[in-house]
Design an enzyme around this catalytic site. Structure first.
Site, PDB file in Angstrom:
ATOM      1  N   TYR A  35       0.701  -1.327   0.108  1.00 29.17           N
ATOM      2  CA  TYR A  35      -0.094  -0.136   0.037  1.00 29.17           C
ATOM      3  C   TYR A  35       0.841   1.058  -0.156  1.00 29.17           C
ATOM      4  CZ  TYR A  35       0.638   1.036   4.985  1.00 29.17           C
ATOM      5  OH  TYR A  35       1.456   1.321   6.211  1.00 29.17           O
ATOM      6  N   ARG A  54       8.148   4.017  -4.680  1.00 26.97           N
ATOM      7  CA  ARG A  54       8.304   3.049  -3.702  1.00 26.97           C
ATOM      8  C   ARG A  54       7.291   1.759  -3.737  1.00 26.97           C
ATOM      9  NH1 ARG A  54       7.632   4.829   2.549  1.00 26.97           N
ATOM     10  NH2 ARG A  54       5.557   5.311   1.666  1.00 26.97           N
ATOM     11  N   ARG A 103      -8.026 -20.747  -1.626  1.00 28.37           N
ATOM     12  CA  ARG A 103      -6.858 -20.626  -0.549  1.00 28.37           C
ATOM     13  C   ARG A 103      -5.708 -21.445  -0.748  1.00 28.37           C
ATOM     14  NH1 ARG A 103      -5.195 -22.193   4.576  1.00 28.37           N
ATOM     15  NH2 ARG A 103      -4.237 -20.431   5.783  1.00 28.37           N
ATOM     16  N   LYS A 153       6.451  -2.305   2.035  1.00 31.72           N
ATOM     17  CA  LYS A 153       5.046  -1.648   2.543  1.00 31.72           C
ATOM     18  C   LYS A 153       4.123  -2.632   2.532  1.00 31.72           C
ATOM     19  CE  LYS A 153       3.043   3.073   3.118  1.00 31.72           C
ATOM     20  NZ  LYS A 153       3.450   3.068   4.740  1.00 31.72           N
ATOM     21  N   GLU A 186      11.828   2.282  14.397  1.00 33.53           N
ATOM     22  CA  GLU A 186      10.893   3.573  13.946  1.00 33.53           C
ATOM     23  C   GLU A 186       9.484   3.483  14.693  1.00 33.53           C
ATOM     24  OE1 GLU A 186       9.588   2.462   9.916  1.00 33.53           O
ATOM     25  OE2 GLU A 186       9.814   0.477  10.303  1.00 33.53           O
TER      26      GLU A 186
HETATM   27  N1  PDD Z   1       2.890   5.239   7.273  1.00 32.42           N
HETATM   28  N2  PDD Z   1       7.553   3.601   9.015  1.00 32.42           N
HETATM   29  C1  PDD Z   1       6.372   3.248   8.921  1.00 32.42           C
HETATM   30  C2  PDD Z   1       6.388   1.581   9.767  1.00 32.42           C
HETATM   31  C3  PDD Z   1       5.313   3.535   8.226  1.00 32.42           C
HETATM   32  O1  PDD Z   1       4.125   2.736   8.263  1.00 32.42           O
HETATM   33  C4  PDD Z   1       5.365   4.708   7.711  1.00 32.42           C
HETATM   34  C5  PDD Z   1       4.236   5.583   6.822  1.00 32.42           C
HETATM   35  C6  PDD Z   1       6.686   5.769   7.695  1.00 32.42           C
HETATM   36  C7  PDD Z   1       6.719   6.913   6.969  1.00 32.42           C
HETATM   37  O2  PDD Z   1       6.766   6.833   5.529  1.00 32.42           O
HETATM   38  P1  PDD Z   1       6.359   7.992   4.632  1.00 32.42           P
HETATM   39  O3  PDD Z   1       7.147   9.019   4.959  1.00 32.42           O
HETATM   40  O4  PDD Z   1       6.733   7.469   3.490  1.00 32.42           O
HETATM   41  O5  PDD Z   1       4.961   8.146   4.867  1.00 32.42           O
HETATM   42  C8  PDD Z   1       7.641   5.000   8.360  1.00 32.42           C
HETATM   43  C9  PDD Z   1       1.653   5.327   6.621  1.00 32.42           C
HETATM   44  C10 PDD Z   1       1.635   7.126   6.620  1.00 32.42           C
HETATM   45  C11 PDD Z   1       0.590   4.711   7.081  1.00 32.42           C
HETATM   46  O6  PDD Z   1       0.570   3.342   7.362  1.00 32.42           O
HETATM   47  O7  PDD Z   1      -0.683   5.377   7.297  1.00 32.42           O
END
Ligand code: PDD
Length: 290
Positions: A35, A54, A103, A153, A186
């Protein structure tokens, strides 16, 4: 009566109540999907190209075909902004490996199963003027129990959701995840930074963290403004002794952190470096918004 949101599903723009995805979708059964969240300010997309790049990388790491090129994605994002009349807010995009009809742990044969593409909008009027930027966030530290490919992601967000709940129960706003070694990876949905003696420290890129699009932009602007930046891991103890701290993400931009596990940073108010970076990030990214 509120107008229903228009969502995008596999080429169609539909009222949200009419949109469906199969129960056999691998996103639903296996969290086999990726996503992106892109923010919208003044009706324009922030850092769109970074998010599109990304997305390509996440798909390719999972051996998924990219169903839409950058221009097609941009056109759909803009159409979603238009149809939902979004001034400020977010666009959520998800692509899964689709519905193979049953599945099965094994991936479907390449080319046999169309990916599922979904987008929806979240309207957040005044997103850039969030009052939390004035007060700052309280964070707690929790063990990082996620898998080892946090650079992709994926929609596998159960542990980050649990982390948010742990924070809520502790009376905090968010959680920073910490490895056994004591090193911070993070935040649950953002990248983490500390500031000591004017120097900005944030974890270096690897498979251990998401390569934040906001992170890349903020570090570039910080260096352009002659601020000192160090990309390396830091411990939670080092963070508690820092002058200030902050997080970055597409939805929060630059958001100050004022306490960690109940330890106040500095005077307990948002610090000057976070405030300055927030201002620079918002100014500069609005200039390149499309
Ligand atoms: N989350 N680290 C994690 C684990 C994240 O889920 C996100 C973003 C970031 C920051 O990435 P970016 O600057 O590209 O948004 C770092 C999004 C916003 C979410 O899940 O809503």
């Amino acid at each position: 009566m509120a107008m229903s949101r228009i969502v995008y599903v596999n080429g169609d723009y539909l009222p949200e109540e009419d949109a469906t995805v199969s129960v056999f979708d691998r996103g639903f059964l296996m969290a086999d999907g990726v996503y992106e969240v892109t923010s919208v300010l003044g009706g324009k997309l922030i850092d769109f190209d970074g998010h599109a790049k990304r997305l390509e990388r996440s798909l390719s790491e999972l051996e998924m075909e990219s169903p839409l090129d950058r221009d097609a994605l941009l056109a759909i994002h803009r159409e979603m902004v238009r149809r939902n009349d979004i001034t400020d807010g977010m666009i959520y995009l998800q692509i899964t490996r689709g519905n193979p009809g049953d599945r099965d742990f094994a991936f479907p044969e390449p080319g046999s199963t169309a990916p599922t593409v979904v987008l929806f909008t979240q309207s957040k009027p005044g997103l850039a003027q969030s009052p939390q930027a004035q007060t700052g966030l309280k964070v707690i530290s929790i063990d990082d129990l996620r898998w080892g490919r946090r650079d992709i992601k994926t929609v596998q967000l159960l542990y980050p959701s649990m982390g948010k709940m742990m924070a809520k129960k502790a009376g905090a706003d968010d959680a920073w995840m910490v490895e056994e070694s004591g090193l911070v990876t993070e935040g649950t949905s953002n990248n983490a930074y500390i500031v000591k003696g004017g120097r900005i420290v944030t974890r270096n890129l690897s498979n251990d963290i998401l390569h934040g699009i906001t992170r890349a932009a903020v570090l570039r602007f910080a260096r352009e403004a002659q601020m000192e930046v160090e990309e390396r891991a830091f411990t939670i103890d080092e963070a508690k002794a820092a002058d200030e701290a902050f997080v970055t993400s597409a939805s929060a931009f630059v958001m100050p952190v004022v306490s960690i596990d109940g330890t106040r940073l500095g005077d307990g108010k948002p610090g000057p470096v976070a405030a300055r970076l927030r201002e620079i990030y918002l100014d500069e990214s609005l200039k390149t918004a499309i």
